[in-house]
Design an enzyme around this catalytic site. Structure first.
Site, PDB file in Angstrom:
ATOM      1  N   LYS A  88       5.516  -1.066   7.416  1.00 26.98           N
ATOM      2  CA  LYS A  88       5.216   0.300   7.011  1.00 26.98           C
ATOM      3  C   LYS A  88       6.519   1.090   6.936  1.00 26.98           C
ATOM      4  CE  LYS A  88       2.354   4.177   8.671  1.00 26.98           C
ATOM      5  NZ  LYS A  88       1.366   4.554   9.703  1.00 26.98           N
ATOM      6  N   TYR A 145       2.906   9.236   4.019  1.00 26.69           N
ATOM      7  CA  TYR A 145       4.331   9.371   4.324  1.00 26.69           C
ATOM      8  C   TYR A 145       5.214   8.289   3.719  1.00 26.69           C
ATOM      9  CZ  TYR A 145       3.042  12.904   7.767  1.00 26.69           C
ATOM     10  OH  TYR A 145       2.563  14.031   8.375  1.00 26.69           O
ATOM     11  N   GLY A 146       4.650   7.309   3.046  1.00 28.67           N
ATOM     12  CA  GLY A 146       5.493   6.250   2.505  1.00 28.67           C
ATOM     13  C   GLY A 146       4.665   5.096   1.989  1.00 28.67           C
ATOM     14  N   GLU A 147       5.229   3.897   2.076  1.00 31.56           N
ATOM     15  CA  GLU A 147       4.557   2.717   1.563  1.00 31.56           C
ATOM     16  C   GLU A 147       4.656   1.575   2.554  1.00 31.56           C
ATOM     17  OE1 GLU A 147       6.407   1.609  -2.080  1.00 31.56           O
ATOM     18  OE2 GLU A 147       8.397   1.403  -1.215  1.00 31.56           O
ATOM     19  N   VAL A 148       3.927   0.507   2.257  1.00 25.11           N
ATOM     20  CA  VAL A 148       3.906  -0.676   3.108  1.00 25.11           C
ATOM     21  C   VAL A 148       4.309  -1.872   2.258  1.00 25.11           C
ATOM     22  CG1 VAL A 148       2.523  -2.119   4.639  1.00 25.11           C
ATOM     23  CG2 VAL A 148       2.033   0.316   4.455  1.00 25.11           C
ATOM     24  N   ASP A 166     -10.503   7.954  13.912  1.00 22.84           N
ATOM     25  CA  ASP A 166     -10.723   7.747  12.475  1.00 22.84           C
ATOM     26  C   ASP A 166     -11.304   6.351  12.230  1.00 22.84           C
ATOM     27  OD1 ASP A 166     -10.818   8.465   9.813  1.00 22.84           O
ATOM     28  OD2 ASP A 166      -8.765   7.829   9.396  1.00 22.84           O
ATOM     29  N   GLY A 209       0.825  -1.203   0.000  1.00 24.90           N
ATOM     30  CA  GLY A 209       0.000   0.000   0.000  1.00 24.90           C
ATOM     31  C   GLY A 209       0.852   1.243   0.000  1.00 24.90           C
ATOM     32  N   GLY A 246       0.900   5.439   1.431  1.00 23.69           N
ATOM     33  CA  GLY A 246       0.281   6.354   2.373  1.00 23.69           C
ATOM     34  C   GLY A 246       0.792   7.766   2.226  1.00 23.69           C
TER      35      GLY A 246
END
Length: 469
Positions: A37, A19-22, A129, A15, A17
């Site tokens: 993450k 701030y970055g990826e997973v 959230d 995925g 996001g």
């Protein structure tokens, strides 16, 4: 694949996001999968503060219905957070647009959600959230709350503070979050109530809980009975929703009161409608009850500082910056395959090695007819004709972008995969409302009816060979 650390193999991206990826990380001996993450500090130099806050909260938590935190690794230009990999998919994928899900299933997930949020509040943590996209399912179909990027500690050493950060996802936030300082617990309860409506009715009641929104105003004024989604709910579930979605936080049901409501205490069977005497006691045991229950039919700024944590733990994300996806879930079809058996005792770096794997159960995919050539071009042509913006990556993944009915970004990806001679088109939400994404998928699948292989997708073991360019 390549080694991340000794004994662990780094897999594909799961995925993306803010701030970055997973990425998926797999143990080369046991086959255990972990979601990693990754936060790029070169691109986001201020992200380390958010990581510190998120991991601080994660370390406070240990509950079967909250995604498990394994640890953190810091480097000069990168932060890593290791989380449980949830193999059962996202809750929103179980919600059929405009229909919802069976009442017994909604009740099961809602009880698990209430249990998780009750635990968070017992630790003084507010999630802020809660939505179906942030609720994952494990391999045993148990709910897991994830994505604590907006979470905060509101009670410490017995002292509770009000919150004033306007954060969350607009259709799920409580009205007081948008207007003034608010108490943490009633705001999370409100989000739980919206999730229950989504599960039972397959739609959200409003875009945002403001007086300018006619759907919310009708609810607040009690003029909603003929409107959806309320007309889809039976009396018992509607009674609970009314208590959970009271516009005044001080009059809203607490989690303890929700657990004691008759809809929560009544066992809803898979194969029949609710029976009046089928009620559960606090231990989940059947007991005879003379009450005449209604039958339930089958139905989807910166915050003030507090003692004990450093000032760097404040978060500054807003509605527009927050990506609408779950961090521990995959994006591409290949990443939806959880290894259950290997042809050898260990993984190797030989990309041509076939690995026997099991499909994660999801509903946003379909097979196309084997004689269908150039499916990617045909899919893109149809999507662009429908007004979507499309982009194809070098590996053949189609990124599709549009705006939903609330004029908010909706981004999803289509991955075309050769599954042992069968061609699978797999859709995955990247950003936006999960129910709206599911609604778009259903229409796309219907429009492409002539190309779709008839019959349900087979969920048992399958062999993944490669993505199609």
């Amino acid at each position: 694949m390549s080694d991340f650390v000794e004994g662990w193999t780094l897999g594909h991206t799961l995925g993306e996001g803010a701030y970055g990826e997973v990425k998926l990380v797999i143990n080369t001996t046991s086959g255990e999968a972990v979601a990693m993450k990754m936060i790029d500090l070169v691109k986001h130099p201020n992200a380390r503060q958010s990581v510190r806050k998120e991991t601080t909260i994660h370390r406070m938590l240990s509950n079967p219905h909250i995604i498990h935190y394994f640890g953190q690794r810091s480097e000069a230009t990168m932060e890593y957070i290791f989380l449980e990999y949830a193999a059962g998919g996202e809750l929103f994928d179980r919600i059929e647009p405009d229909i919802g899900m069976p009442a017994w299933e909604a009740q099961k997930y809602f009880k698990q959600l209430v249990s998780a949020v009750e635990y968070l509040h017992s630790r003084g943590v507010a999630h802020r959230d809660l939505k179906p996209e942030n609720l994952l399912l494990d391999e045993h179909d148990n709910l897991k709350v994830t994505d604590f990027g907006m979470a905060t500690v509101y009670r410490l050493q017995g002292k509770e503070r009000c919150l004033d950060k306007r954060c969350g996802t607009l259709p799920y936030v409580a009205p007081e979050v948008l207007s003034r300082p608010y108490h943490a617990e009633p705001a999370d309860v409100w989000s739980c109530g919206i999730i229950l409506v989504a599960m039972l009715a397959g739609e959200l009641p409003w875009d945002q809980p403001l007086a300018e929104c006619p759907e919310y105003l009708a609810w607040k004024d009690g003029k909603y009975m003929s409107l959806t989604p309320w007309s889809k709910l039976d009396n018992a579930s509607l009674s609970l929703v009314r208590k959970a979605l009271h516009h005044l936080p001080e009059s809203r049901y607490t989690l303890k009161q929700i657990k004691e409501h008759r809809w929560m205490l009544t066992k809803i069977h898979k194969d029949r409608k609710l029976e009046g005497n089928d009620v559960l006691d606090g231990n989940g045991l059947n007991q005879m009850c003379s009450r005449n229950e209604h039958k339930v039919p089958r139905l989807g700024l910166s915050q003030p500082e507090f003692p004990g944590l450093e000032a760097s733990y404040t978060d500054d994300m807003n509605f527009e910056q927050r990506a609408g996806f779950s961090f521990s879930q995959p994006t591409d079809m290949e990443d939806l395959l959880l290894c259950t058996q290997l042809q050898t005792t260990q993984y190797t770096q030989n990309a041509s090695q076939n690995i026997l794997q099991k499909l994660v159960r999801r509903m946003t995919r379909f097979f196309v007819k084997s004689e269908c050539d150039n499916i990617a071009k045909k899919l893109v042509s149809h999507l662009e004709h429908e007004g979507y913006t499309c982009r194809i990556s070098e590996v053949g993944v189609i990124t599709v972008a549009t705006v939903d009915r609330r004029k908010m970004p909706l981004v999803f990806k289509a991955n075309i995969v050769d599954m042992d001679g069968k061609i699978l088109v797999d859709f995955r939400l990247s950003k936006g409302c999960g129910i709206e994404f599911k609604r778009r998928f259903v229409k796309i699948k219907t429009d492409l009816g002539d190309l779709v292989e008839k019959g349900a997708v087979s969920w048992p073991i399958a062999v993944a060979t490669h993505s199609m360019p």
